[in-house]
Design an enzyme around this catalytic site. Structure first.
Site: not given
Ligand code: 8YV
Length: 315
Positions: A234, A263, A281
Site C-alpha cells: 500500500r 491513486e 495497481h
Molecule cells: C485490489 C489489492 O483489491 O488485494 C489487495 O489488497 O489491493 C488488490 O488486489 C484489486 O486491485 C481489486 O480492486
C-alpha cells in the site's frame, strides 16, 4: 425468500457481477450521483457490503448501515475497512488471501527486472530505429547475485523471496518475528538496518496505522544512491514525499511502484522521473487471480448467509 440487501462499493467483472446480483439485492454505491442521499435511502436495509481492497468501507459508511453483518473485501488488504467500527458492532470482515499471492509476487519481481535492465526504453530503442541509428543499447546493471531485502515476510513477501532466491540473490527480511525460512535468508528486523544491507528493498507488508510510512526518509537514505525500492503493498507504507525527494536528488537510484497516494491520480512529480517505474495497481490483475478473488468474495458472502464457517475471516 427475499434476497439480502448488499451495498457494492466498486465495479466487478461481469463474471462476478452477474452471480452477485442473482444472490443479492445489489445497491451500487459507486454509481450513485448523490452518494449521501443514496446511502440515507438504502443504508437502513443493507446487511452486507462487497468492496475492494483499495476502497474498503469507512466508519461513515458503516454507521449508515445499522443492519450491517458482513463486509467482504475483494483483495487481501483490508486496511481501508474501519476495523474498529466493525469490532464495536460485531460486524464480520473477510478478504481474499492466497489466491493472489503468486501474481503479486510475479509483478514485484518483473518490475525489479524491467527497471534495472532498462526494458521500457530498450523496447523503444529496438522499435524506433535507434538500434540502427545509434547502435547497441546502453549497458545496464545486473540483478542476479545482488542483495534483496523483503520488508514483511507474509504470504506475498515469502513468494517474492522465493522468486528472488531463484535469481541467485542474497535474501534478507524483516518481520515481526523470525520465520522458518532457508538458513541463508538473514533476519534483520529493523527497517533501516535492512535497507542498509540490500540493493533492492521490497515492501510487502500488510498496511495498518502502525506501518504508516514505515519506509521513511531514514530507510530511503539507508537504501542509498545505488538502491531501489519496490512497493506492491500500500502507498501508505512509504513516505511518498521522501521517496520523490530522494529520486529527484539521486539519493535513491530507482523505484518501482504499483501503489500510490491518492491513486489512481499520481503525484505529478513522478512524470519527470524515468527512474520510477510505475504500474497502475494491478499486482492481482490477471484473469486467473481476479476470478479466484471474485469466487472467494462470493463464497464468504454466501457462507455467512447460510450460517456456515467463513472461508477467509479477518475478524
Ligand atoms: C485490489 C489489492 O483489491 O488485494 C489487495 O489488497 O489491493 C488488490 O488486489 C484489486 O486491485 C481489486 O480492486
Amino acid at each position: 425468500m427475499s434476497k439480502p440487501d448488499l451495498l457494492q462499493m466498486g465495479a466487478y467483472p461481469d463474471w462476478d457481477q452477474i452471480p452477485l446480483e442473482a444472490a443479492f439485492q445489489v445497491h451500487r454505491y459507486f454509481e450513485a450521483a448523490d452518494k449521501p442521499a443514496f446511502l440515507a435511502q438504502v443504508g437502513p436495509r443493507i446487511r452486507a457490503i462487497a468492496t475492494r481492497g483499495e476502497l474498503g468501507a469507512s466508519a461513515q459508511i458503516i454507521a449508515a448501515c445499522p443492519q450491517l453483518e458482513l463486509i467482504s473485501v475483494y483483495g487481501v488488504g483490508y486496511d481501508a475497512v474501519d476495523l474498529a467500527a466493525c469490532r464495536a458492532r460485531g460486524i464480520r470482515v473477510t478478504n481474499t488471501p492466497d489466491v493472489l499471492t503468486n501474481d503479486v509476487a510475479d509483478l514485484a519481481v518483473a518490475m525489479m527486472l524491467a527497471q534495472t535492465r532498462g526494458m521500457l526504453a530498450a523496447e523503444v530503442w529496438a522499435r524506433s530505429g535507434d538500434w540502427v541509428a545509434k547502435g547497441g543499447y546502453p549497458l545496464q546493471s545486473r540483478v542476479w547475485g545482488r542483495r534483496a531485502g523483503v520488508l514483511g515476510l507474509g504470504r506475498i513477501g515469502h513468494a517474492v523471496a522465493k522468486r528472488l532466491a531463484g535469481f541467485d540473490m542474497q535474501i534478507a527480511y524483516s518481520s515481526q518475528s523470525r520465520k522458518e525460512v532457508p538458513a541463508d535468508w538473514a533476519f534483520i528486523q529493523d527497517p533501516v538496518a535492512l535497507a542498509q544491507e540490500v540493493d533492492f528493498l521490497f515492501v510487502t507488508l500488510a498496511a495498518s496505522a502502525e506501518t504508516r510510512h514505515i519506509v521513511n526518509a531514514a530507510v530511503i537514505k539507508a537504501l542509498g544512491p545505488q538502491g531501489m525500492l519496490i512497493n506492491v503493498s500500500r502507498a501508505a507504507n512509504v513516505d511518498e514525499t521522501a521517496l520523490l525527494d530522494a529520486l529527484e536528488t539521486g539519493a535513491l537510484r530507482a523505484a518501482a511502484l504499483d501503489v500510490f497516494e491518492g491513486e489512481p491520480a499520481l503525484n505529478p512529480r513522478f512524470k519527470a522521473l524515468p527512474q520510477a517505474f510505475l504500474q497502475p495497481h494491478h499486482g492481482s490483475g490477471t484473469y486467473e487471480t481476479r476470478q479466484g478473488m471474485g469466487a472467494l468474495l462470493r463464497q464468504n458472502l454466501s457462507a455467512h448467509f447460510a450460517g456456515q464457517p467463513l472461508p477467509s475471516l479477518v475478524i
